[in-house]
Design a protein around this motif. Structure first.
Motif, PDB file in Angstrom:
ATOM      1  N   ARG A   1      -7.800   4.916   1.277  1.00  9.11           N
ATOM      2  CA  ARG A   1      -7.715   5.978   2.327  1.00  9.11           C
ATOM      3  C   ARG A   1      -8.797   7.293   2.107  1.00  9.11           C
TER       4      ARG A   1
ATOM      5  N   ARG B   1      -0.467  -0.048  -4.493  1.00 12.57           N
ATOM      6  CA  ARG B   1      -0.215   1.421  -4.110  1.00 12.57           C
ATOM      7  C   ARG B   1      -1.496   2.292  -4.263  1.00 12.57           C
TER       8      ARG B   1
ATOM      9  N   ILE C   1      -4.294   4.112  -1.820  1.00 15.88           N
ATOM     10  CA  ILE C   1      -4.545   5.320  -1.711  1.00 15.88           C
ATOM     11  C   ILE C   1      -6.301   5.669  -1.951  1.00 15.88           C
TER      12      ILE C   1
END
Length: 323
Positions: free
Chosen positions: A318, A311, A315
């Motif tokens: 991104r 996760r 992030i």
């Protein structure tokens, strides 16, 4: 009942002196018209209550009038006055009854002890609504109508019909044999059996309840403390995930608010804490630890560490590029 309300009205006037009809109505949770009718009833019964007109007027008792309630010593009254107020007033839907009882406790004291006990009780605070970090403790709301029906069935030993919304399921009507009520961290649970099998229901998930006339199938005597310990142990032994985690002490309560249970806790390096906690499943654990950011580190199981790593990497990808 009206008789109880009349007693509470007299005690309010005795302990606070002159009060307006509006104030009395608010304290007794009735209309001002009802208060005026009660005042008339007290006067007709010989209670020396009188009205004072004007800007600072209201109702009061003749000086020297008192009801006779005895039997409590100073420390007993202090214990009740200390434990009574606060968020506990709403436990099991008995807030109004508790307020009335507290007035009677104060009135039961000798004149020389009454002010002393009331002043002493103001020096103690039990379970305030916020902690030292100003985080509000959120309690679960249970409608009065639901609580009253459940409480009546528990005390009367009658079967109970509830419309229950279990997690992830469509609400269904169920008929149970109530055993008792337990409150833990402002959550109220109904211990019951259904078709002979043990069941525990969170009252905040009961959408409606109806006390039945049929007698419940349950033992005459019960040890709720023992039953709660047994059911807690059974619950923790179910299909849940146990996580070992390091956490900044400042975020300990945030972690516990999301965990289902704490199995172990000990100090760790850098003044942090090492805990072993239980979550519903891997997804629940990942969500809870993610909320704590860098103030917590999952140590085990490896599957949780991998989920959090993936996760975080997503992030970073991104937002890692330049705009």
């Amino acid at each position: 009942m009206r008789a109880d309300r009349l007693v509470s009205l007299v005690l309010l006037l005795r302990q606070r002196g002159r009060l307006t009809a509006y104030t009395l109505a608010r304290e007794l949770e009735v209309s001002t018209r009802t208060v005026l009718r009660d005042i008339e009833a007290l006067s007709a019964a010989g209670v020396p209550v009188y009205a004072e007109r004007g800007r600072h007027g209201g109702f009061a008792l003749s000086p020297g009038f008192r009801t006779e309630l005895t039997g409590l010593n100073h420390d007993e009254a202090l214990a009740l006055l200390t434990a009574g107020p606060g968020r506990g007033e709403q436990v099991f839907g008995l807030g109004s009854a508790l307020a009335s009882a507290m007035r009677k406790v104060v009135d039961a004291l000798p004149e020389s002890h009454r002010a002393t006990a009331s002043d002493a009780a103001q020096r103690f605070l039990v379970d305030p609504e916020t902690d030292l970090l100003s985080r509000r403790l959120v309690s679960e709301e249970v409608p009065d109508t639901t609580m009253i029906e459940v409480r009546r069935a528990v005390l009367a030993g009658h079967k109970l019909r509830i419309h229950y919304a279990a997690t992830g399921q469509t609400p269904q009507w169920r008929t149970v044999d109530p055993i008792g009520l337990v409150t833990v961290r402002d959550r109220v649970y109904l211990l019951a059996t259904r078709s002979g099998a043990d069941r525990t229901y969170r009252l905040s998930r009961v959408l409606a309840a109806e006390e039945l006339d049929e007698t419940a199938q349950r033992p005459n005597r019960v040890d709720l403390d023992r039953i709660w310990r047994e059911r807690s142990a059974q619950f923790l032994s179910g299909d849940h995930i146990t996580v070992r985690v390091r956490v900044n002490p400042a975020r300990r309560e945030d972690l516990l608010d999301t965990a289902m249970a704490v199995r172990a806790e000990e100090p760790d390096a850098d003044s942090w804490l090492r805990l072993e906690v239980t979550f519903q499943d891997l997804r629940h654990a990942e969500w809870a630890l993610w909320q704590l950011g860098t103030d917590a580190e999952a140590l085990a199981p490896q599957s949780l560490r991998t989920s959090l790593h993936n996760r975080a990497a997503a992030i970073a990808t991104r937002y890692g590029g330049s705009s």
